[in-house]
Design a protein around this motif. Structure first.
Motif, PDB file in Angstrom:
ATOM      1  N   ALA A 109     100.557  -5.741  50.771  1.00 18.31           N
ATOM      2  CA  ALA A 109     101.181  -6.318  49.577  1.00 18.31           C
ATOM      3  C   ALA A 109     100.758  -5.563  48.318  1.00 18.31           C
ATOM      4  O   ALA A 109     101.586  -5.267  47.448  1.00 18.31           O
ATOM      5  CB  ALA A 109     100.798  -7.797  49.457  1.00 18.31           C
ATOM      6  N   TYR A 110      99.467  -5.228  48.230  1.00 19.17           N
ATOM      7  CA  TYR A 110      98.983  -4.483  47.070  1.00 19.17           C
ATOM      8  C   TYR A 110      99.655  -3.119  46.962  1.00 19.17           C
ATOM      9  O   TYR A 110     100.090  -2.706  45.887  1.00 19.17           O
ATOM     10  CB  TYR A 110      97.468  -4.303  47.152  1.00 19.17           C
ATOM     11  N   LEU A 111      99.747  -2.405  48.085  1.00 19.80           N
ATOM     12  CA  LEU A 111     100.369  -1.078  48.073  1.00 19.80           C
ATOM     13  C   LEU A 111     101.842  -1.156  47.676  1.00 19.80           C
ATOM     14  O   LEU A 111     102.351  -0.289  46.960  1.00 19.80           O
ATOM     15  CB  LEU A 111     100.218  -0.415  49.445  1.00 19.80           C
ATOM     16  N   LEU A 112     102.537  -2.206  48.120  1.00 21.97           N
ATOM     17  CA  LEU A 112     103.940  -2.380  47.752  1.00 21.97           C
ATOM     18  C   LEU A 112     104.092  -2.612  46.256  1.00 21.97           C
ATOM     19  O   LEU A 112     104.932  -1.997  45.595  1.00 21.97           O
ATOM     20  CB  LEU A 112     104.551  -3.554  48.528  1.00 21.97           C
ATOM     21  N   VAL A 113     103.248  -3.509  45.714  1.00 20.79           N
ATOM     22  CA  VAL A 113     103.301  -3.794  44.273  1.00 20.79           C
ATOM     23  C   VAL A 113     102.958  -2.541  43.484  1.00 20.79           C
ATOM     24  O   VAL A 113     103.610  -2.211  42.480  1.00 20.79           O
ATOM     25  CB  VAL A 113     102.355  -4.961  43.922  1.00 20.79           C
ATOM     26  N   ASP A 114     101.935  -1.808  43.932  1.00 23.54           N
ATOM     27  CA  ASP A 114     101.533  -0.572  43.260  1.00 23.54           C
ATOM     28  C   ASP A 114     102.674   0.447  43.292  1.00 23.54           C
ATOM     29  O   ASP A 114     102.952   1.112  42.291  1.00 23.54           O
ATOM     30  CB  ASP A 114     100.286  -0.011  43.938  1.00 23.54           C
ATOM     31  N   ALA A 115     103.342   0.575  44.429  1.00 25.78           N
ATOM     32  CA  ALA A 115     104.442   1.527  44.561  1.00 25.78           C
ATOM     33  C   ALA A 115     105.582   1.177  43.619  1.00 25.78           C
ATOM     34  O   ALA A 115     106.102   2.047  42.906  1.00 25.78           O
ATOM     35  CB  ALA A 115     104.941   1.561  46.007  1.00 25.78           C
ATOM     36  N   LEU A 142     104.181   3.652  48.723  1.00 27.71           N
ATOM     37  CA  LEU A 142     105.297   3.046  49.449  1.00 27.71           C
ATOM     38  C   LEU A 142     105.287   3.467  50.910  1.00 27.71           C
ATOM     39  O   LEU A 142     105.458   2.632  51.816  1.00 27.71           O
ATOM     40  CB  LEU A 142     106.610   3.452  48.783  1.00 27.71           C
ATOM     41  N   VAL A 143     105.060   4.756  51.171  1.00 31.72           N
ATOM     42  CA  VAL A 143     105.015   5.254  52.546  1.00 31.72           C
ATOM     43  C   VAL A 143     103.850   4.624  53.306  1.00 31.72           C
ATOM     44  O   VAL A 143     104.002   4.188  54.455  1.00 31.72           O
ATOM     45  CB  VAL A 143     104.907   6.795  52.552  1.00 31.72           C
ATOM     46  N   LEU A 144     102.682   4.556  52.660  1.00 30.37           N
ATOM     47  CA  LEU A 144     101.519   3.968  53.313  1.00 30.37           C
ATOM     48  C   LEU A 144     101.738   2.488  53.611  1.00 30.37           C
ATOM     49  O   LEU A 144     101.403   2.012  54.701  1.00 30.37           O
ATOM     50  CB  LEU A 144     100.280   4.156  52.434  1.00 30.37           C
ATOM     51  N   ALA A 145     102.329   1.765  52.667  1.00 30.31           N
ATOM     52  CA  ALA A 145     102.637   0.352  52.901  1.00 30.31           C
ATOM     53  C   ALA A 145     103.601   0.195  54.067  1.00 30.31           C
ATOM     54  O   ALA A 145     103.439  -0.690  54.916  1.00 30.31           O
ATOM     55  CB  ALA A 145     103.213  -0.278  51.637  1.00 30.31           C
ATOM     56  N   GLY A 146     104.624   1.077  54.131  1.00 30.46           N
ATOM     57  CA  GLY A 146     105.581   1.015  55.232  1.00 30.46           C
ATOM     58  C   GLY A 146     104.938   1.301  56.573  1.00 30.46           C
ATOM     59  O   GLY A 146     105.201   0.610  57.564  1.00 30.46           O
TER      60      GLY A 146
END
Length: 198
Positions: A109-115, A142-146
């Motif tokens: 969730a954090y990585l998505l918000v950051d992206a 975004l890639v890492l979150a995915g």
């Protein structure tokens, strides 16, 4: 005036003089990061157990504050926060694997918000310097979150440990770079200050 400056510098921290300790500290932090990446499950479980202990401690503090402020209208909220915090901490300590799964979901969730935030910022920056680096950082998040999402929950066994390890490694490397830069600046300054022979 010169004597005062010299005295002040002798008592204060100077990167030119203290670069070695900073480089050693950075090397140690980087080594800890490498160990965390090499043993991600142990690192992730350690983070989860540490978080559980902190939650229990926080719950005890909330409860103690509620007990000492019995006349305060918010003391009931303090008790509720304390109970929830202690229960969450106990759950993490009893079953840290569940905590790892939860922490991995929070990391996604954090990585998505950051992206989203960085890509939005990059679109609004127009032709300002640094726009490309902000956009690349957002795309990487975004890639890492995915990747974490498509591997979830199986990647919970290693994701938190690797993320913590990479963070520590990056911190250690940046400390070493700052130390070397400080040493080079000191050498350049001392070379420039040397009187030239005529």
């Amino acid at each position: 005036m010169n004597a005062v400056t010299a005295t002040d510098e002798s008592y204060g921290y100077s990167l030119e003089r203290g670069w070695r300790t900073l480089a050693i500290a950075g090397g140690v932090v980087g080594l800890i990061g490498l160990l965390a990446v090499a043993f991600p499950l142990v690192t992730g479980l350690s983070v989860t157990i540490g978080l559980g202990m902190l939650l229990i401690l926080g719950g005890i503090v909330h409860g103690a504050h509620a007990f000492t402020a019995r006349g305060w209208s918010g003391s009931l909220w303090q008790v509720a926060l304390g109970v929830v915090s202690v229960l969450a901490g106990v759950i993490l300590l009893v079953n840290p694997v569940v905590g790892l799964v939860t922490l991995t979901a929070l990391a996604i969730a954090y990585l998505l918000v950051d992206a989203v935030a960085e890509l939005w910022m990059a679109m609004r920056m127009d032709d300002q310097p640094g726009r490309a680096s902000v956009a690349v950082s957002g795309l990487l998040s975004l890639v890492l979150a995915g990747l974490l999402w498509f591997g979830f929950p199986a990647d919970a066994a290693w994701a938190i440990g690797v993320l913590v390890g990479v963070g520590l490694l990056a911190t250690g490397l940046s400390m070493v770079v700052v130390a070397i830069t400080g040493r080079n600046a000191a050498q350049t300054a001392s070379t420039a200050a040397e009187p030239r022979s005529t």
